[in-house]
Design an enzyme around this catalytic site. Structure first.
Site, short mmCIF file in Angstrom:
data_model
loop_
_atom_site.label_atom_id
_atom_site.label_comp_id
_atom_site.label_asym_id
_atom_site.label_seq_id
_atom_site.Cartn_x
_atom_site.Cartn_y
_atom_site.Cartn_z
N ALA A 159 -19.40 -16.61 -61.86
CA ALA A 159 -18.02 -16.14 -62.07
C ALA A 159 -17.51 -15.43 -60.82
O ALA A 159 -16.94 -14.35 -60.89
CB ALA A 159 -17.97 -15.22 -63.28
N GLY A 160 -17.75 -16.02 -59.65
CA GLY A 160 -17.37 -15.39 -58.39
C GLY A 160 -16.01 -15.83 -57.89
O GLY A 160 -15.14 -16.24 -58.67
N GLY B 57 -15.94 -19.79 -58.80
CA GLY B 57 -16.03 -20.11 -60.23
C GLY B 57 -14.88 -19.54 -61.02
O GLY B 57 -14.25 -20.24 -61.83
N ASP C 197 -22.16 -15.63 -66.20
CA ASP C 197 -22.75 -15.02 -65.00
C ASP C 197 -23.84 -14.05 -65.45
O ASP C 197 -23.76 -13.47 -66.53
CB ASP C 197 -21.66 -14.26 -64.23
CG ASP C 197 -21.99 -14.09 -62.75
OD1 ASP C 197 -21.27 -14.67 -61.91
OD2 ASP C 197 -22.97 -13.38 -62.42
N PRO D 137 -26.20 -18.19 -50.13
CA PRO D 137 -26.15 -17.45 -48.86
C PRO D 137 -27.14 -17.98 -47.84
O PRO D 137 -28.03 -18.77 -48.18
CB PRO D 137 -26.52 -16.03 -49.29
CG PRO D 137 -27.36 -16.20 -50.50
CD PRO D 137 -26.85 -17.41 -51.21
N ALA E 79 -16.89 -26.82 -40.78
CA ALA E 79 -17.26 -26.81 -39.36
C ALA E 79 -16.03 -27.13 -38.50
O ALA E 79 -15.79 -26.47 -37.49
CB ALA E 79 -18.38 -27.83 -39.10
N CYS F 128 -18.10 -18.10 -45.77
CA CYS F 128 -18.58 -19.48 -45.64
C CYS F 128 -18.66 -20.08 -44.24
O CYS F 128 -19.60 -20.80 -43.96
CB CYS F 128 -17.74 -20.37 -46.53
SG CYS F 128 -18.04 -19.98 -48.26
N GLN G 272 -19.45 -19.13 -41.17
CA GLN G 272 -20.70 -18.91 -40.44
C GLN G 272 -21.90 -19.49 -41.20
O GLN G 272 -22.72 -20.21 -40.65
CB GLN G 272 -20.89 -17.42 -40.19
CG GLN G 272 -22.25 -17.12 -39.59
CD GLN G 272 -22.30 -15.72 -38.99
OE1 GLN G 272 -21.46 -15.34 -38.19
NE2 GLN G 272 -23.30 -14.95 -39.38
P1 NAD Z 1 -19.90 -15.24 -55.33
O1 NAD Z 1 -21.06 -14.52 -54.79
O2 NAD Z 1 -18.55 -14.60 -55.37
O3 NAD Z 1 -20.21 -15.69 -56.83
C1 NAD Z 1 -21.42 -16.26 -57.23
C2 NAD Z 1 -21.77 -15.73 -58.62
O4 NAD Z 1 -22.89 -16.45 -59.11
C3 NAD Z 1 -22.16 -14.25 -58.65
O5 NAD Z 1 -21.29 -13.54 -59.51
C4 NAD Z 1 -23.61 -14.27 -59.15
O6 NAD Z 1 -23.92 -13.17 -60.00
C5 NAD Z 1 -23.66 -15.56 -59.92
N1 NAD Z 1 -25.02 -16.09 -60.10
C6 NAD Z 1 -25.99 -16.26 -59.17
N2 NAD Z 1 -27.08 -16.80 -59.72
C7 NAD Z 1 -26.81 -16.99 -61.03
C8 NAD Z 1 -27.54 -17.54 -62.10
N3 NAD Z 1 -28.78 -18.02 -61.93
N4 NAD Z 1 -26.96 -17.57 -63.32
C9 NAD Z 1 -25.71 -17.09 -63.50
N5 NAD Z 1 -24.95 -16.58 -62.51
C10 NAD Z 1 -25.50 -16.53 -61.28
O7 NAD Z 1 -19.82 -16.61 -54.53
P2 NAD Z 1 -18.53 -17.53 -54.26
O8 NAD Z 1 -17.74 -16.99 -53.14
O9 NAD Z 1 -17.85 -17.80 -55.56
O10 NAD Z 1 -19.23 -18.85 -53.72
C11 NAD Z 1 -19.93 -19.70 -54.58
C12 NAD Z 1 -20.18 -21.01 -53.84
O11 NAD Z 1 -18.94 -21.64 -53.53
C13 NAD Z 1 -20.93 -20.87 -52.52
O12 NAD Z 1 -21.79 -21.96 -52.38
C14 NAD Z 1 -19.82 -20.95 -51.50
O13 NAD Z 1 -20.29 -21.47 -50.28
C15 NAD Z 1 -18.86 -21.91 -52.13
N6 NAD Z 1 -17.47 -21.77 -51.70
C16 NAD Z 1 -16.90 -20.53 -51.56
C17 NAD Z 1 -15.55 -20.42 -51.22
C18 NAD Z 1 -14.89 -19.08 -51.06
O14 NAD Z 1 -13.76 -19.03 -50.64
N7 NAD Z 1 -15.54 -17.97 -51.39
C19 NAD Z 1 -14.77 -21.56 -51.07
C20 NAD Z 1 -15.37 -22.81 -51.23
C21 NAD Z 1 -16.72 -22.89 -51.56
C1 UGA Z 2 -12.31 -21.40 -45.66
C2 UGA Z 2 -11.64 -22.78 -45.69
O1 UGA Z 2 -10.31 -22.66 -45.19
C3 UGA Z 2 -11.61 -23.34 -47.11
O2 UGA Z 2 -11.09 -24.66 -47.09
C4 UGA Z 2 -13.03 -23.35 -47.66
O3 UGA Z 2 -13.02 -23.80 -49.01
C5 UGA Z 2 -13.62 -21.96 -47.59
O4 UGA Z 2 -13.61 -21.50 -46.22
C6 UGA Z 2 -15.05 -21.91 -48.01
O5 UGA Z 2 -15.75 -22.90 -48.04
O6 UGA Z 2 -15.45 -20.77 -48.30
P1 UGA Z 2 -11.57 -18.93 -46.26
O7 UGA Z 2 -12.81 -18.55 -45.53
O8 UGA Z 2 -11.35 -18.37 -47.61
O9 UGA Z 2 -11.51 -20.51 -46.43
O10 UGA Z 2 -10.28 -18.54 -45.40
P2 UGA Z 2 -9.60 -19.20 -44.09
O11 UGA Z 2 -8.16 -19.17 -44.29
O12 UGA Z 2 -10.20 -20.49 -43.76
O13 UGA Z 2 -9.96 -18.14 -42.97
C7 UGA Z 2 -11.28 -17.99 -42.50
C8 UGA Z 2 -11.29 -17.04 -41.32
O14 UGA Z 2 -10.71 -17.65 -40.17
C9 UGA Z 2 -10.50 -15.76 -41.56
O15 UGA Z 2 -11.19 -14.66 -41.02
C10 UGA Z 2 -9.21 -16.01 -40.82
O16 UGA Z 2 -8.58 -14.83 -40.44
C11 UGA Z 2 -9.70 -16.81 -39.64
N1 UGA Z 2 -8.65 -17.66 -39.05
C12 UGA Z 2 -8.12 -18.70 -39.76
C13 UGA Z 2 -8.23 -17.42 -37.76
O17 UGA Z 2 -8.71 -16.48 -37.09
N2 UGA Z 2 -7.26 -18.21 -37.21
C14 UGA Z 2 -6.70 -19.25 -37.90
O18 UGA Z 2 -5.83 -19.94 -37.34
C15 UGA Z 2 -7.15 -19.49 -39.21
#
Ligand code: NAD
Ligand code: UGA
Length: 464
Positions: free
Chosen positions: A11-12, A15, A35, A94, A226, A277, A279
Site C-alpha cells: 500500500a505504498g 499500490g 500491507d 530497494p 534509464a 527509482c 538511481q
Molecule cells: P513503498 O515502499 O512506498 O511501498 C511498498 C509497500 O510494500 C510498503 O508499504 C511495505 O510495507 C509493503 N510490503 C513489503 N513487503 C510486503 C509483504 N511481504 N506483504 C505485504 N506488504 C509488503 O514502495 P513504492 O514507492 O510504492 O514502490 C513499489 C514498487 O513500485 C517498487 O518496485 C518501485 O520501483 C516501483 N515504482 C515506484 C514508483 C514511484 O513513483 N514510487 C513508480 C513506478 C514504479
Molecule cells: C520517475 C519517472 O518519471 C516515472 O515515469 C517512473 O514511474 C518513476 O520514476 C518510477 O519508476 O519510480 P518520479 O521519480 O516520481 O518518476 O519523478 P520525476 O518527475 O521523474 O522526477 C525524478 C527526479 O528528476 C526529480 O528529482 C526531479 O526533480 C528530477 N528532474 C526531472 C530534473 O531534475 N529535471 C527534469 O527535467 C525532470
C-alpha cells in the site's frame, strides 16, 4: 475471464494511488489493498483524508469516492489473496544493502515473500501481476515458486510496470501515455493478458494499451527510467559547461527541445535527480548488464549516476566556495527537502546529500519544506550514518515557516522546486539575513533579476 476481485500487496506510493484509481474506474471490481505495515493501512483508512500516507494532488477525492464502496485497505493479507482472482504485487524493491550485488542489484526478498505467501494461501486459479519494478526475468523466479506448490492451482504471471511520476500520480494514472502488459505467448497467457486489458479498458483508450512478452515488459520499465534519468544527467552535464562558457542552460534546453526529435520535456537542469527509482533502477540495470558480461553497456549507464552524484556534490561545493571557503558555524537555509515538488517523498532527494556535505563542513542547516515532516528529514540523515543522531539534531533544525527558517542565515539554497518559493516576500527574507546575503537556486525557479535588485548575491544552476 472477467475479473471481479483484485488484491494488491503493498500500500505504498504505487499500490495506493494505482489501485485507488482502478477502484474508482471499475466500480464492479472489489479492490483490496493489503500491507504488513499496520500503521500505513490505518492511515489509508483514516477518516481525515489529510492523513493519507501518500500526498498526491487529487488522491483524496479518488479515495473518498471509492473507499468503503469497492476499495478496501486491510492487513489481512491471506484473506485478500484467497478471495482475489487477480493479485498485484506492488512491494518495494530497494537496492541490496548486503551480500552479492550489494549497492547495485535489486533486493527481491519482499517479492519472493509475496510469491511464497500467494503459493501457500491460494486455493483457486489466480493471475499474478508484477507491478513493482523488477529485473528482467524475475517472472520466471516467481513462476518457479508458484508452480511448485503441488496443490493443483494454476497461476499466470503478467508484468504490468507502473510509469506514474510522484506529484502527478493521479493525472498519470487517469490519463497514461501507455499501459504496458507483458505475458506468456501461450493461449492461457494471452487470456490472462486480455483479462488485465479489460480492466484498464474501463478508462484507457485501447490504442494506449500495449501488450508484449513478459521479458520486454520487465526490461522496458528499467529502460524508460534509464532514458529519463539520462536526459536529466545530460542537461546537468551541460549546465556545468554553461556556467563556464557564459551560455544559459534554460536557453540551451529550449533551443534543443524545439527539435521534435529531442522534445522539450525532462530537460530542466537541477541540483540532481532524486526519487526512489532512478538511481535504484539504473544500478539494477548496470548490475544486470554486468552479470551478462556486458561491461561496456554497464559502464555506459553507470555514467548517468556518476554525473548525478557530481551535480549534487558540486552544488554543495559551490555554496562553500562562495561563502569564502568556510561555512563552519554559518546558518544555511534549505527551501525544500522533497525530491521534487508536490510530494512528501524524500527518498534519494538531492537535499540529503547536499545537507550531509554541508554538515561535514560544520554548517548549521535550517530546513523548511511545505510537506515533509521533521522526523523524515532526521531519518534520512541518520540513515547515512555519517555522524551521531544527536549531532544531526544539533546541526540541522526544521522550521514550519520559511521566514523563521531563513532568519539570521547567511545563505538560502533552493533544493526543491515548490511553487510557493517563487512568491515569497524576498525583501523580508533579505532584511532578516546576514550580509552579504546569498541565494543558491538549485532548481532555477527564482526571479534572479528581482532578487539582485533587492541586494542578494545569486547563483543559479547552469548560468554563468
Ligand atoms: P513503498 O515502499 O512506498 O511501498 C511498498 C509497500 O510494500 C510498503 O508499504 C511495505 O510495507 C509493503 N510490503 C513489503 N513487503 C510486503 C509483504 N511481504 N506483504 C505485504 N506488504 C509488503 O514502495 P513504492 O514507492 O510504492 O514502490 C513499489 C514498487 O513500485 C517498487 O518496485 C518501485 O520501483 C516501483 N515504482 C515506484 C514508483 C514511484 O513513483 N514510487 C513508480 C513506478 C514504479
Ligand atoms: C520517475 C519517472 O518519471 C516515472 O515515469 C517512473 O514511474 C518513476 O520514476 C518510477 O519508476 O519510480 P518520479 O521519480 O516520481 O518518476 O519523478 P520525476 O518527475 O521523474 O522526477 C525524478 C527526479 O528528476 C526529480 O528529482 C526531479 O526533480 C528530477 N528532474 C526531472 C530534473 O531534475 N529535471 C527534469 O527535467 C525532470
Amino acid at each position: 475471464m472477467k475479473i471481479k476481485n483484485i488484491c494488491c500487496i503493498g500500500a505504498g506510493y504505487v499500490g495506493g494511488p494505482t489501485m485507488a484509481v482502478v477502484a474508482q474506474k471499475c466500480p464492479n471490481i472489489k479492490v483490496t489493498i493489503v500491507d504488513i505495515n499496520a500503521a500505513r493501512i490505518a492511515a489509508w483508512n483514516d477518516e481525515d483524508l489529510n492523513k493519507l500516507p501518500v500526498f498526491e494532488p487529487g488522491l483524496d477525492e479518488v479515495v473518498k469516492e471509492a473507499r468503503g464502496r469497492n476499495l478496501f485497505f486491510s492487513t489481512d493479507i491471506d484473506k485478500a489473496i484467497d478471495e482475489a482472482d487477480m493479485i498485484f504485487i506492488s512491494v518495494n524493491t530497494p537496492t541490496k544493502t548486503y551480500g552479492k550485488g550489494k549497492g547495485m542489484a535489486a533486493d527481491l526478498k519482499y517479492i519472493e515473500l509475496c510469491a511464497r505467501q500467494i503459493a501457500q494461501v491460494s486455493k483457486t486459479d489466480k493471475i499474478v501481476v508484477e507491478k513493482s519494478t523488477l529485473p528482467v526475468r524475475t517472472a520466471s523466479a516467481i513462476k518457479n515458486i508458484l508452480e511448485n506448490t503441488g496443490n493443483g492451482v494454476n497461476f499466470q504471471i503478467l508484468s504490468n510496470p507502473e510509469f506514474l511520476a510522484e506529484g502527478t500520480a493521479v493525472q498519470d494514472l487517469l490519463n497514461p501515455d501507455r499501459v504496458l502488459i507483458g505475458g506468456d505467448t501461450t493461449e492461457a497467457g494471452q487470456k490472462a493478458i486480455q483479462a488485465l486489458v479489460d480492466v484498464y479498458a474501463n478508462w484507457v483508450p485501447n490504442e494506449r494499451i500495449l501488450t508484449t512478452n513478459v521479458w520486454s515488459s520487465e526490461l522496458s520499465k528499467l529502460t524508460a527510467n534509464a532514458f529519463l534519468a539520462q536526459r536529466v544527467s545530460s542537461i546537468n552535464a551541460m549546465s556545468e559547461l554553461c556556467e563556464k562558457s557564459g551560455a544559459d542552460v534554460n536557453e540551451v534546453s529550449k533551443a534543443i527541445g524545439m527539435d521534435s526529435r529531442i522534445g522539450s520535456k525532462f530537460l530542466k537542469a537541477s541540483v540532481g535527480f532524486g526519487g526512489s527509482c532512478f538511481q535504484k533502477d539504473i544500478l539494477n540495470l548496470v548490475y544486470i548488464a554486468k552479470t551478462y558480461g556486458l561491461t561496456k553497456v554497464a559502464d555506459y549507464w553507470e555514467q548517468v549516476i556518476i554525473m548525478n552524484n557530481h551535480q549534487k556534490q558540486r552544488f554543495s561545493d559551490k555554496i562553500v566556495s562562495t561563502l569564502f571557503n568556510t561555512v563552519s558555524g554559518k546558518k544555511i537555509t534549505f527551501l525544500g527537502w522533497a525530491f521534487k515538488k508536490d510530494t512528501n517523498d524524500t527518498r534519494e532527494s538531492a537535499a540529503i546529500m547536499v545537507a550531509d556535505n554541508l554538515l561535514n563542513e560544520q554548517a548549521k542547516v535550517s530546513v523548511y519544506d511545505p510537506k515533509v515532516i521533521e522526523e523524515r528529514m532526521y531519518a534520512d540523515l541518520d540513515y547515512l550514518n555519517t555522524r551521531t543522531e544527536a549531532k544531526n539534531r544539533e546541526l540541522l533544525t526544521v522550521s514550519q515557516d520559511p521566514y523563521e527558517a531563513s532568519k539570521d542565515s547567511h545563505a538560502i539554497a533552493v533544493l526543491t522546486e515548490w511553487d510557493e518559493f517563487k512568491t515569497y516576500d524576498w525583501q523580508k527574507i533579505y532584511d532578516n539575513m546576514h550580509k552579504p546575503a546569498f541565494v543558491f537556486d538549485g532548481r532555477g525557479i527564482l526571479d534572479v533579476a528581482h532578487l539582485r535588485s533587492i541586494g542578494f548575491e545569486c547563483y543559479t544552476i547552469g548560468k554563468g
